[in-house]
Design an enzyme around this catalytic site. Structure first.
Site, PDB file in Angstrom:
ATOM      1  N   HIS A   6      37.188  24.033   4.497  1.00 28.75           N
ATOM      2  CA  HIS A   6      37.479  22.942   3.550  1.00 28.75           C
ATOM      3  C   HIS A   6      37.684  23.501   2.139  1.00 28.75           C
ATOM      4  CE1 HIS A   6      34.770  20.394   6.383  1.00 28.75           C
ATOM      5  NE2 HIS A   6      35.999  19.977   6.560  1.00 28.75           N
ATOM      6  N   LYS A  50      25.022   7.003  12.041  1.00 28.66           N
ATOM      7  CA  LYS A  50      23.622   7.429  11.949  1.00 28.66           C
ATOM      8  C   LYS A  50      23.481   8.932  12.207  1.00 28.66           C
ATOM      9  CE  LYS A  50      21.261   3.097  12.625  1.00 28.66           C
ATOM     10  NZ  LYS A  50      22.131   2.180  13.396  1.00 28.66           N
ATOM     11  N   ARG A  96      44.331  23.168  11.766  1.00 30.63           N
ATOM     12  CA  ARG A  96      43.807  24.414  12.331  1.00 30.63           C
ATOM     13  C   ARG A  96      44.612  24.862  13.534  1.00 30.63           C
ATOM     14  NH1 ARG A  96      37.931  21.936  12.600  1.00 30.63           N
ATOM     15  NH2 ARG A  96      39.325  20.368  13.421  1.00 30.63           N
ATOM     16  N   SER A 116      33.014  21.392  10.928  1.00 28.16           N
ATOM     17  CA  SER A 116      31.658  20.943  10.574  1.00 28.16           C
ATOM     18  C   SER A 116      30.810  20.792  11.839  1.00 28.16           C
ATOM     19  CB  SER A 116      31.718  19.600   9.838  1.00 28.16           C
ATOM     20  OG  SER A 116      32.420  19.732   8.635  1.00 28.16           O
TER      21      SER A 116
END
Ligand code: PNS
Length: 162
Positions: free
Chosen positions: A17, A41, A90, A128
């Protein structure tokens, strides 16, 4: 004034990023890093923490701002008077999803164009999710994220354990 938005979850931000942000900051007059405030959550960090982390990492870039946003990206782009979205690509696996979102956003806001930057070869495997998978097992994430945020990620997983 060419103002572009680089949207994402950034949960957590990776070297991939940061590379896209730095390169796009050279291409456009202003970059707004838009941090999606998803109420999922399973987020590691809430949006405020993700914004703070990004701001701390990007203090040297005068034309880069970081803001959280809720809801649709097109509404955020209109609010910020931005006509360009930047996304990193990517691999081919990213392409189908990214194309669909870019085209949908274009239908919704015809003045909005999406620009894809090919991810640096060094980070083409990185996401991530990979960082979280490694970190959740106590793995070494020093090649994935800046050293300054590793303690935060480790602490977030320790907290989850308790
Ligand atoms: O880092 P990510 O999770 O790949 O980023 C995805 C993001 C935030 C760019 C995308 O989910 C998004 O724009 N969400 C906001 C809601 C929206 O506008 N969705 C697109 C409708 S097709």
């Amino acid at each position: 004034m060419k103002r572009a938005i680089y949207p994402g979850s950034f949960d957590p931000v990776t070297f991939g990023h940061l590379d896209i942000i730095k390169r796009s900051a050279e291409m456009f007059d202003e970059i707004i890093v838009g941090v999606l405030n998803n109420s999922q959550k399973n987020s590691l960090f809430n949006a405020d923490v993700r914004v703070t982390i990004l701001k701390d990492l990007l203090t040297d870039f005068d034309n880069v701002k970081v803001e959280a946003f809720d809801g649709l990206l097109v509404d955020f782009a209109k609010k910020k008077d931005a006509n360009i979205i930047v996304r990193g690509l990517r691999a081919v696996t990213d392409f189908e999803y990214e194309l669909q979102i870019a085209q949908t956003n274009k239908v919704q806001m015809p003045t909005l164009d999406t620009v894809f930057l090919v991810t640096d070869l060094n980070y083409s495997y990185l996401s991530s999710s990979i960082v979280k998978e490694f970190a959740s097992y106590g793995g070494d994430i020093s090649k994935f994220v800046p050293a300054s945020i590793i303690p935060l990620i480790e602490a977030a997983y320790k907290e989850k354990e308790n």
